[in-house]
Design a protein around this motif. Structure first.
Motif, mmCIF file in Angstrom:
data_model
loop_
_atom_site.group_PDB
_atom_site.id
_atom_site.type_symbol
_atom_site.label_atom_id
_atom_site.label_comp_id
_atom_site.label_asym_id
_atom_site.label_seq_id
_atom_site.Cartn_x
_atom_site.Cartn_y
_atom_site.Cartn_z
ATOM 1 N N TYR A 10 2.311 1.939 10.123
ATOM 2 C CA TYR A 10 1.741 1.462 8.854
ATOM 3 C C TYR A 10 0.686 2.430 8.343
ATOM 4 C CZ TYR A 10 3.913 -3.113 8.344
ATOM 5 O OH TYR A 10 4.797 -4.126 8.129
ATOM 6 N N ASP A 11 -0.168 2.905 9.251
ATOM 7 C CA ASP A 11 -1.207 3.846 8.834
ATOM 8 C C ASP A 11 -0.578 5.115 8.283
ATOM 9 O OD1 ASP A 11 -3.221 2.165 9.476
ATOM 10 O OD2 ASP A 11 -3.571 2.993 11.473
ATOM 11 N N LYS A 61 0.850 -1.195 0.000
ATOM 12 C CA LYS A 61 0.000 0.000 0.000
ATOM 13 C C LYS A 61 0.890 1.252 0.000
ATOM 14 C CE LYS A 61 -3.391 2.875 1.039
ATOM 15 N NZ LYS A 61 -4.367 3.297 0.030
ATOM 16 N N ALA A 62 1.954 1.199 0.770
ATOM 17 C CA ALA A 62 2.753 2.407 0.971
ATOM 18 C C ALA A 62 3.902 2.539 -0.018
ATOM 19 C CB ALA A 62 3.311 2.407 2.396
ATOM 20 N N SER A 72 -11.853 -5.058 17.898
ATOM 21 C CA SER A 72 -11.602 -3.660 17.537
ATOM 22 C C SER A 72 -10.963 -3.582 16.157
ATOM 23 C CB SER A 72 -10.749 -2.972 18.600
ATOM 24 O OG SER A 72 -9.468 -3.521 18.613
ATOM 25 N N ALA A 98 2.351 5.398 6.899
ATOM 26 C CA ALA A 98 2.964 5.105 5.609
ATOM 27 C C ALA A 98 1.889 4.972 4.542
ATOM 28 C CB ALA A 98 3.790 3.828 5.704
ATOM 29 N N GLY A 99 0.714 4.480 4.919
ATOM 30 C CA GLY A 99 -0.375 4.317 3.963
ATOM 31 C C GLY A 99 -1.083 5.611 3.650
ATOM 32 N N GLU A 139 -2.745 7.613 5.859
ATOM 33 C CA GLU A 139 -3.784 8.055 6.807
ATOM 34 C C GLU A 139 -3.102 8.451 8.105
ATOM 35 O OE1 GLU A 139 -5.620 4.266 7.001
ATOM 36 O OE2 GLU A 139 -4.987 4.121 4.915
ATOM 37 N N GLY A 195 -5.254 -1.276 22.347
ATOM 38 C CA GLY A 195 -5.946 -1.766 21.162
ATOM 39 C C GLY A 195 -7.267 -1.077 20.891
ATOM 40 N N ASP A 196 -7.968 -0.713 21.938
ATOM 41 C CA ASP A 196 -9.325 -0.231 21.713
ATOM 42 C C ASP A 196 -9.622 1.060 22.448
ATOM 43 O OD1 ASP A 196 -10.764 -1.401 24.483
ATOM 44 O OD2 ASP A 196 -8.936 -2.376 23.796
ATOM 45 N N ARG A 256 -16.876 -5.011 27.484
ATOM 46 C CA ARG A 256 -16.091 -4.208 28.411
ATOM 47 C C ARG A 256 -16.952 -3.755 29.581
ATOM 48 N NH1 ARG A 256 -14.452 0.646 25.912
ATOM 49 N NH2 ARG A 256 -12.781 -0.169 24.640
ATOM 50 N N ARG A 261 -4.694 -6.596 11.228
ATOM 51 C CA ARG A 261 -3.261 -6.851 11.465
ATOM 52 C C ARG A 261 -3.083 -7.710 12.698
ATOM 53 N NH1 ARG A 261 -2.757 -0.586 10.962
ATOM 54 N NH2 ARG A 261 -2.665 -0.354 8.699
ATOM 55 N N GLU A 295 9.722 -4.447 12.510
ATOM 56 C CA GLU A 295 8.924 -3.564 11.666
ATOM 57 C C GLU A 295 8.939 -2.150 12.225
ATOM 58 O OE1 GLU A 295 5.095 -5.586 10.004
ATOM 59 O OE2 GLU A 295 5.615 -6.601 11.854
ATOM 60 N N ASN A 314 1.272 -0.461 14.106
ATOM 61 C CA ASN A 314 0.076 -0.166 13.323
ATOM 62 C C ASN A 314 0.001 1.304 12.955
ATOM 63 O OD1 ASN A 314 -0.574 -2.801 13.514
ATOM 64 N ND2 ASN A 314 -2.239 -2.549 14.999
ATOM 65 N N GLU A 373 -9.361 -7.085 21.369
ATOM 66 C CA GLU A 373 -8.402 -6.594 20.378
ATOM 67 C C GLU A 373 -8.838 -7.010 18.971
ATOM 68 O OE1 GLU A 373 -3.923 -7.680 20.143
ATOM 69 O OE2 GLU A 373 -4.427 -7.173 22.208
ATOM 70 N N ILE A 376 12.268 -0.534 11.543
ATOM 71 C CA ILE A 376 12.484 -0.236 10.121
ATOM 72 C C ILE A 376 11.682 0.994 9.703
ATOM 73 C CG2 ILE A 376 12.192 -1.108 7.772
ATOM 74 C CD1 ILE A 376 12.481 -3.932 8.923
ATOM 75 N N PHE A 377 10.445 1.092 10.188
ATOM 76 C CA PHE A 377 9.572 2.160 9.693
ATOM 77 C C PHE A 377 9.550 3.376 10.602
ATOM 78 C CE2 PHE A 377 7.791 -1.755 7.882
ATOM 79 C CZ PHE A 377 8.138 -1.483 6.571
ATOM 80 N N ARG A 434 -6.009 -5.064 4.577
ATOM 81 C CA ARG A 434 -4.728 -4.715 5.197
ATOM 82 C C ARG A 434 -4.920 -4.129 6.594
ATOM 83 N NH1 ARG A 434 -3.230 0.708 5.171
ATOM 84 N NH2 ARG A 434 -4.919 1.931 4.322
#
Lengths: 618, 352
Positions: free
Chosen positions: B218-219, A205-206, A586, B221-222, B224, B195-196, A610, A470, B254, B215, A583, B257-258, A467
């Motif tokens: 990645y976002d 994607k990137a 979400s 880099a994508g 967003e 996470g939430d 929750r 994850r 990861e 994450n 997790e 690297i990013f 994608r």
């Protein structure tokens, strides 16, 4: 059961020598709980001042995390100043124990080795009772790093002048592992780089495809592979150096030239054993020249008395009885024709090879034979007529007459060994340099096959949302979403399936019943997971685990205690299961732009999930 | 044999032999002293006198035919002699000339150090200084004060109006650090992402698990961007030895690297065998060089002891501290006790 020190005695011994507070690392959660129980029968009480101190700290923690107010271990902890701390407990209870320890209220904590890697939790003394830990169903010896991690908990900065690591034997101990761990250098760590489907999708994607190799080259995995490749390259240089004296001779590549020649030479002698001067016709005929056979010679005919091979050359020979009674030994080649006629003859072991009577008889019969006799048709094998192709090329080699022949012969064994090693290293280096990229390409192929990537390796519409998932088993989850397996499923069902995907522990236990709807949905998931197994390892998909989540979400009035009573699973494990499900849910909630109804269902599940204990921690 | 004779015979025997005799006869005999053991044995012998006597005589005969026991088990009847460094052929090492430490000396110095003003160690100062020039990886023993480096580095970065991200491998650790950092910097300057849930996601100091940071990267880099990655000045990866975790190690790779090139990386790790490899790797992929801060000296010195199931405590090694590089440099008393333990717990008939 071989002995180990009784927990009460252990704590008593430590107290006597002023070695408290201590962390006692035990093999299992059960061992920790049993150690706590063993204090029930002791009459030792903490002085009231210390009991009060524990109560004060506990009250502060309970203010923040009300769920532990009723914890069954509180009275014991307060009475004896000892607590257990392991993964089977709720996080909030673990926080309480940590808090007590930090305030110096406890004399000892019984813990499993997971604690060592977990929180910042020092004491004056650590007690080591085991030299191995359970890792994925098997007990493995502690590594040096792990022993030092455990021993590292001893000695609080600013509170202790010295820390103590005390080994006490138990059935699970190998003293050598511990002493080596305490005195050794920790192990080198190695990259555990795995290329996952979401990683490939997010990277593509990137970044464009042609940058991928460069990105993979930045990984620690590649760095370590390169290190190994460099070691091999150094070895390769060394081999080059050793090969130098064996440089070009009469031919540039004498090693392979000689190897081929040598091979052919061996092959040839192997193919023509002992009959270098034996034409194929003779060889074929020789089989039929048995005793009594009438054979045609150039001018006359004769009867074969025996066949044999000559002593030196092993050439085929026959003993013939000629008309007139002469008995001659002659090479088989002398026979021009083999007739389809055999005369009776009584054999004898010595000259003249048959009885005198039968010689008379044979001579008579030979005279009486008609002038024309049918010839025995003998098939001459074709391949014998046309020699082997390799053997034919032997004439092309210049080696037999080459001036460096003897040198080549002498050096060949060593040189070709070096050459082989060189080729092996070259291949290995190649593999080390490209293996990551190959693994990446395998993932690309799979993603193209399922339609997440276009043939031009662009993200498809599906790939764009896939994608965002994850987590482990991402392929299974995205495929489930695509198959609309969850359409119309209630939040409870959705969460239940997610928890069965998320849970990777196979510890048995008693669990509530599952509903028929969940059963059929799980069967569907299992089938899909099975079909995906070439591309992704299927999860355990335990129905009993799913049932716990289903109960918790399906019935919002269910209390934490009520849930714990429905199963034998430890509190801490239930908590972790639900937290992990949260997790996963979400992540599904993240698909709200493309799959609004699924995301809605997920967020409902999150909201119901929750509550109570799960709400306490951020 | 009368009971008196038997008792006399038992008294003459070394305790080791008595323990072997008691194996399978007396429950928990390893906890008993010699006198108690003889008493127990005599009581037991009433059940099967013949068998008991023959076993005893066999053991004595066995002992006389092998007067020198295996090297790992020095003569039990003279523990004092063993404790005073009698040269022992099988385990002779050059260092064995000095006598092993006594229990009293080993236990000396327990206590609370007098309160003193906190003075950062030189390596902590060095780590902070190097962080001005490039990335830093700190590999020091557990409990040496890595947190101080993290806190100071975060403070300095925030003073320069840059965002700091602190990651830890476990949610539990994140929570602990969140509480700790709130106490140090004030709750309004610290945020936590899980996470939430996002609490105070705009704070200059963000605490999260490494997965969340991965994450986010990645976002970003994508395309967003939902975090101010352009102002990100420092990324602290605590417990970076998780790089070698079979399941989760890839996330650390990861993340590294990013990690945006303008942000400094501070890797905090327990002692590992090849920190220079990680430093070299970082140097090879990032624009700034990576400095390695490494030492293996513990702030609070460590001593190792051996506690026998009967409650007897001895030092584990001949030296007061840990003899690095000499795993066989055991205290003779600990060696003797452990050999006895193994001998007792080994199923009968099987010998090491």
């Amino acid at each position: 059961m071989p002995p180990s020190i009784h927990p009460v005695d252990l704590i008593e011994a430590l107290r006597q020598k002023h070695l408290t507070p201590a962390i006692v690392f035990l093999t299992s959660r059960r061992a920790c709980d049993e150690a706590m129980e063993s204090f029930d029968h002791t009459r030792s009480f903490l002085p009231p001042v210390r009991q009060e101190a524990i109560g004060t700290v506990l009250r502060q923690v309970i203010d923040q995390y009300p769920s532990i107010a009723e914890h069954p271990l509180i009275p014991t902890v307060q009475r004896i100043g000892v607590a257990a701390h392991h993964a089977g407990h709720l996080p909030s209870w673990k926080i309480a124990v940590e808090e007590l320890m930090r305030h110096g209220c406890l004399d000892a904590v019984f813990a499993t080795t997971t604690l060592a890697a977990g929180v910042d939790f020092p004491a004056r003394t650590v007690v080591i009772t085991q030299s191995s830990i359970r890792k994925a169903r098997d007990f493995t010896d502690l590594t040096i790093g792990e022993v030092q991690q455990v021993a590292g908990r001893a000695g609080r900065r600013g509170k202790d002048l010295v820390g103590f690591a005390i080994v006490t034997p138990s059935p699970y101990i190998d003293l050598g592992v511990i002493t080596k761990g305490l005195t050794g250098q920790p192990e080198a760590i190695n990259s555990q780089f795995v290329i996952s489907y979401p990683m490939v999708l997010n990277l593509l994607k990137a970044h464009p495809l042609d940058q991928m190799q460069a990105i993979l080259a930045k990984s620690f995995a590649q760095f370590q592979l390169n290190q190994r490749a460099e070691v091999l390259e150094r070895k390769l240089d060394e081999i080059h150096r050793q090969l130098e004296p064996y440089g070009p001779r009469v031919c540039t590549d004498w090693i392979s030239q000689w190897q081929l020649f040598d091979h052919v030479r061996r092959q040839r002698t192997h193919r023509t054993p002992m009959r270098r001067h034996e034409p194929p016709e003779v060889a074929a005929r020789f089989h039929f020249l048995t005793t009594g056979r009438v054979a045609g010679l150039s001018k006359s005919r004769g009867v074969v008395l025996r066949q044999y091979r000559s002593k030196g050359q092993k050439s085929p020979m026959v003993t013939l009885l000629r008309p007139g009674g002469a008995i001659t030994e002659c090479p088989a080649a002398i026979v021009t024709e083999v007739f389809d006629h055999v005369l009776d003859c009584v054999e004898a072991p010595v000259y003249p090879w048959c009885t005198p009577d039968s010689i008379e008889q044979l001579l008579r019969e030979l005279e009486e034979l008609p002038p024309r006799l049918p010839v025995l048709p003998i098939l001459v094998p074709k391949e014998e007529l046309i020699p082997d192709a390799i053997v034919q090329t032997l004439g092309d080699f210049s080696c037999p007459t080459c001036p460096s022949r003897s040198a080549c012969q002498k050096d060949h064994a060593h040189a070709s060994k070096l050459r082989q090693e060189q080729q092996r290293h070259t291949k290995a280096i190649q593999a080390l340099r490209t293996s990551l990229w190959h693994r990446f390409q395998e993932k690309i192929d799979a993603l193209q096959r399922f339609g997440y990537l276009s043939p031009t390796v662009q993200l498809t519409e599906t790939g764009e949302w896939a994608r965002l998932i994850r987590i482990d088993h991402s392929l299974l989850i995205t495929e489930l979403v695509r198959a609309e397996a969850f359409s119309g499923a209630s939040p409870a069902l959705l969460a239940a399936v997610m928890s069965s995907i998320a849970h990777d522990d196979d510890r048995p236990g008693a669990f509530p019943r599952i509903s028929p709807g969940l059963g059929s949905l799980l069967a569907q998931v299992r089938k899909l997971a099975e079909s995906l197994s070439p591309f992704e390892d299927p999860p355990l998909l335990r129905a009993d685990i799913a049932a716990i989540t289903e109960q918790w979400i399906g019935d919002p009035t269910l209390t934490w205690i009520g849930l714990c009573k429905k199963t034998t699973m430890a509190e801490g494990d239930i908590y972790r299961l639900l937290a992990r499900t949260l997790e996963f849910l979400s992540q599904l909630h993240g698909l709200r732009h493309t799959h609004p109804s699924l995301a809605e269902s997920a967020s409902q599940a999150i909201a119901t999930l929750r509550r109570g204990v799960l709400e306490e921690l951020p | 044999m009368t009971t008196e004779e038997l008792e006399r015979l038992l008294v003459e025997q070394p305790v080791e032999l008595l323990h072997r005799l008691a194996r399978g006869r007396v429950h928990r005999h390893f906890r008993a002293g010699k006198r108690r053991l003889i008493e127990l044995l005599l009581r037991h012998s009433a059940e099967n006198r013949q068998g008991f006597e023959s076993d005893l005589l066999a053991l004595i005969a066995d002992r006389q035919s092998h007067p020198v026991g295996p090297a790992a088990r020095p003569a039990v009847e003279r523990p004092r002699a063993a404790a005073h460094g009698r040269p022992h052929p099988a385990h002779h090492e050059p260092e064995h000339h000095e006598s092993p430490v006594a229990l009293g000396a080993w236990l000396e110095g327990i206590g609370v150090p007098p309160p003193q003003p906190f003075v950062p160690d030189p390596w902590q100062e060095e780590a902070l200084a190097k962080l001005q020039q490039g990335d830093v990886i700190v590999s020091v023993p557990t409990g040496s004060g890595k947190t101080y480096v993290a806190v100071e580095a975060a403070r300095r970065a925030m003073e320069e109006n840059r965002t700091v991200i602190y990651t830890s491998p476990l949610k539990a650790l994140s929570n602990t650090k969140y509480t700790e950092f709130c106490r140090i910097f004030g709750a309004e300057r610290v945020g936590i992402l899980t996470g939430d849930r996002r609490d105070n996601a705009q704070a200059p100091l963000l605490i999260m698990t490494t997965e969340i940071l991965r994450n986010l990267l990645y976002d970003a880099a994508g395309g967003e961007i939902d975090l101010r990655l352009d102002t990100l000045g420092l990324v602290i990866l605590d417990e970076s030895q998780y790089l070698a975790d079979p399941e989760r190690g890839v996330v650390w790779e990861e993340t590294i690297i990013f990690c945006p090139s303008q942000a400094r990386l501070l890797l905090l790790s327990a002692s590992i065998g090849n920190p220079h490899d990680i430093a070299d790797w970082l140097t090879s992929i990032r624009i700034t060089p990576c400095y390695l801060i490494k030492h293996s000296k513990r702030t609070v010195p460590l001593r190792a002891g051996y506690l026998h199931p009967d409650g007897k405590l001895t030092p584990l090694f001949r030296t007061v501290g840990i003899p690095h590089g000499h795993p066989n440099y055991l205290h003779p008393e600990a060696r003797r006790l452990f050999a006895r333990y193994e001998d007792e717990t080994m199923p009968s008939g099987r010998r090491r």
